[in-house]
Design an enzyme around this catalytic site. Structure first.
Site, PDB file in Angstrom:
ATOM      1  N   HIS A 178      -6.469   3.460  -3.625  1.00  0.00           N
ATOM      2  CA  HIS A 178      -6.119   3.719  -2.020  1.00  0.00           C
ATOM      3  C   HIS A 178      -6.452   5.164  -1.670  1.00  0.00           C
ATOM      4  CE1 HIS A 178      -4.841   2.052   1.698  1.00  0.00           C
ATOM      5  NE2 HIS A 178      -3.762   2.569   1.674  1.00  0.00           N
ATOM      6  N   ASP A 203       0.790  -1.223   0.062  1.00  0.00           N
ATOM      7  CA  ASP A 203      -0.038   0.037  -0.053  1.00  0.00           C
ATOM      8  C   ASP A 203       0.781   1.107   0.012  1.00  0.00           C
ATOM      9  OD1 ASP A 203      -1.679  -2.109   0.410  1.00  0.00           O
ATOM     10  OD2 ASP A 203      -2.806  -0.884   2.181  1.00  0.00           O
ATOM     11  N   ASP A 204       0.341   2.327  -0.553  1.00  0.00           N
ATOM     12  CA  ASP A 204       0.663   3.831  -0.209  1.00  0.00           C
ATOM     13  C   ASP A 204       1.762   4.323  -1.355  1.00  0.00           C
ATOM     14  OD1 ASP A 204      -0.739   3.487   1.912  1.00  0.00           O
ATOM     15  OD2 ASP A 204       0.566   3.920   3.258  1.00  0.00           O
ATOM     16  N   HIS A 221      -4.733   9.722   1.446  1.00  0.00           N
ATOM     17  CA  HIS A 221      -4.623   8.755   2.595  1.00  0.00           C
ATOM     18  C   HIS A 221      -5.368   9.566   3.681  1.00  0.00           C
ATOM     19  CE1 HIS A 221      -2.985   5.712   4.865  1.00  0.00           C
ATOM     20  NE2 HIS A 221      -2.899   4.996   3.763  1.00  0.00           N
ATOM     21  N   HIS A 255       3.799  -2.460   3.168  1.00  0.00           N
ATOM     22  CA  HIS A 255       3.883  -1.008   2.200  1.00  0.00           C
ATOM     23  C   HIS A 255       4.851  -0.931   1.529  1.00  0.00           C
ATOM     24  CE1 HIS A 255       1.145  -0.715   5.721  1.00  0.00           C
ATOM     25  NE2 HIS A 255       0.537   0.362   5.090  1.00  0.00           N
TER      26      HIS A 255
HETATM   27 ZN   LIG Z   1      -2.332   2.960   3.440  1.00  0.00          ZN
END
Ligand SMILES: [Zn+2]
Ligand SMILES: *[C@@H]1O[C@H](CO)[C@@H](O)[C@H](O)[C@H]1NC(C)=O
Ligand SMILES: *[C@@H]1O[C@H](CO)[C@@H](O)[C@H](O)[C@H]1NC(C)=O
Ligand SMILES: *[C@@H]1O[C@H](CO)[C@@H](O)[C@H](O)[C@H]1NC(C)=O
Ligand SMILES: *[C@@H]1O[C@H](CO)[C@@H](O)[C@H](O)[C@H]1NC(C)=O
Length: 439
Positions: free
Chosen positions: A224, A174-175, A228, A335
């Site tokens: 996503h 993620d991210d 955030h 991540h």
């Molecule tokens: Zn995230």
């Protein structure tokens, strides 16, 4: 690229850490310490691919130089997914909202995307105060009715939360995309693995080339959010803006529109869920064990200065144990935003998972679900009910309140669209309120 600064990346990650209930304030200043070479005596890393010993992977470690990213794909190339359009020309940065902020809701784009909610039942649940259980006790008391994951891990039948087959392991990052993603991509290629990337729109417009690299290498790309921010605290319009701009950034970069999303920190409830589903984005969360254990690698805690790499590795061992004992496969959370989280994945977590006995089958989430690759994009899905916006008859009562939430766009909200079941009679005021909102 003019938008890019490492401070932005850090502030985005700090935003992750800040909203965590158990995160001390000092985590926000991780970047200050990381930039200070006097805080550690560990040797500086000379090369791009060198991963430090586990004991040195910790808050304040020196950063390594990153080799400049060189794109290997060009506009017009054919993606590996059957039926996908060729790669579009380079993404234009004009027209996007400011990075790492909730996008304005009065734009023509957001107003247009709001129309996608028409014909769907969006529960009239008030936004949570700050997306935390402690911050909103009234909402927390209704967590089960709200289907609120944050407080108690509540999920619904439309959420993707695990892999059906025991020992199948859906890996996700993620991210990103970030400068570090390239190292992870090299490792995945070397191990012949695919993963699912849940990307932040603000990062996508900084590094569209990295996203293209992920997509063209056969990895799955999913929404996503733009800034955030956690979603249950936002208004309907803000949620639409967060999802809409990220969906657009991905579409502009890749030429395909994602059909899935992951809420930051797993913060989803029936309102966020219904909005996501109406926008053609099916929620995907990481797996929980029946007693509430989470398949969270906790890599983010190391980057935030909360635990050491060694401690994260210990937690990772419990994922291996839990993953071997639950009845189904599972989806884990990692991540690719920071060097630390990528070092843990590339140097330790992936190898350890691959060497485990009994053997785990590491895959992307779509692969572990046995979905054709095309399911992940609107332009290529051949599944009549995935995403659910393609349902042409009947519908799905997502939250079990007797109201059909996911219906065909063709179904009138005043006619056969909603079924009211007996369970409604025994339900509480909460449901009545939801009904009122729809009448
Ligand atoms: Zn995230
Ligand atoms: C593993 O399972 C135990 C017991 O069910 C639980 O307490 C723990 O939180 C789980 N750990 C992870 C990382 O899932
Ligand atoms: C099609 O989507 C449904 C969910 O709507 C899912 O249960 C099913 O497994 C999917 N089938 C394929 C072949 O992707
Ligand atoms: C799903 O719906 C979109 C339009 O919303 C359409 O373009 C696509 O062909 C549909 N896919 C299927 C498999 O019906
Ligand atoms: C709506 O109904 C018409 C006629 O039955 C059909 O041709 C069309 O595909 C439907 N559209 C959607 C989005 O379901």
């Amino acid at each position: 690229m003019k938008f890019f600064t490492s401070a932005l990346l850090v502030s985005s990650f700090a935003a992750i850490a800040e909203a965590r209930l158990d995160t001390p304030l000092h985590a926000r200043h991780a970047h200050v310490k990381r930039a200070d070479p006097t805080t550690t005596s560990a040797p500086a890393q000379a090369t791009y691919t060198t991963i430090p010993p586990l004991s040195e992977i910790t808050f304040g470690m020196p950063t390594r130089a990153i080799t400049a990213f060189v794109a290997t794909h060009t506009p017009g190339e054919t993606p590996p997914i059957s039926g996908a359009p060729v790669l579009p020309s380079a993404l234009s940065l004009t027209g996007y909202p400011p990075q790492d902020k909730i996008p304005p809701t009065d734009s023509a784009q957001v107003k247009e995307w709001m129309k996608e909610l028409e014909g769907f039942h969006i529960p009239d649940i008030s936004p949570t105060k700050d997306s935390t259980c402690a911050g909103d006790p009234a909402a927390a008391a209704q967590a089960a009715q709200r289907g609120w994951w944050t407080c108690g891990g509540h999920t619904r039948s439309t959420d993707i939360v695990s892999c059906p087959t025991k020992f199948d392991w859906g890996i996700s990052f993620d991210d990103g995309p970030s400068p570090q993603s390239a190292i992870l991509l090299d490792k995945l290629k070397q191990e012949k693995l695919h993963a699912t990337f849940f990307v932040v729109g603000s990062r996508v417009i900084e590094r569209p080339g990295m996203l293209i690299e992920e997509y063209m290498s056969g990895h799955e790309v999913s929404v996503h959010t733009w800034s955030h921010n956690t979603l249950t605290k936002l208004t309907n319009e803000q949620i639409v803006a967060e999802l809409g701009w990220t969906r657009k950034a991905i579409r502009d970069a890749l030429g395909v529109t994602p059909t899935t999303m992951r809420p930051p920190q797993g913060d989803i409830d029936d309102r966020v869920r219904a909005i996501s589903l109406a926008m053609g984005l099916v929620p995907i969360i990481w797996t929980s064990t029946p007693d509430g254990g989470k398949f969270d690698s906790n890599d983010w805690r190391v980057a935030g200065g909360l635990i050491t790499g060694v401690q994260a590795f210990d937690i990772f061992q419990t994922i291996l144990t839990n993953g071997s004992t639950i009845d189904t496969g599972f989806i884990s959370l990692q991540h690719d935003l920071f060097e630390i989280t990528v070092d843990l994945a590339v140097g330790y977590f992936l190898d350890t998972a691959l060497k485990h006995t009994p053997k785990f089958n590491l895959q992307s989430i779509g692969e572990c679900l046995d979905y054709p690759a095309g399911n992940f994009y609107r332009e290529t899905t051949v599944n009549k009910t995935f995403p659910y916006t393609n349902l042409t008859a009947g519908g799905i009562d997502v939250d079990g309140d007797g109201i059909v939430d996911i219906i065909s766009k063709n179904t009138s909200t005043t006619s056969a669209g909603f079924r009211v079941s007996a369970s409604l009679l025994s339900s509480v005021t909460f449901v009545a309120l939801a009904l009122l909102g729809q009448l």
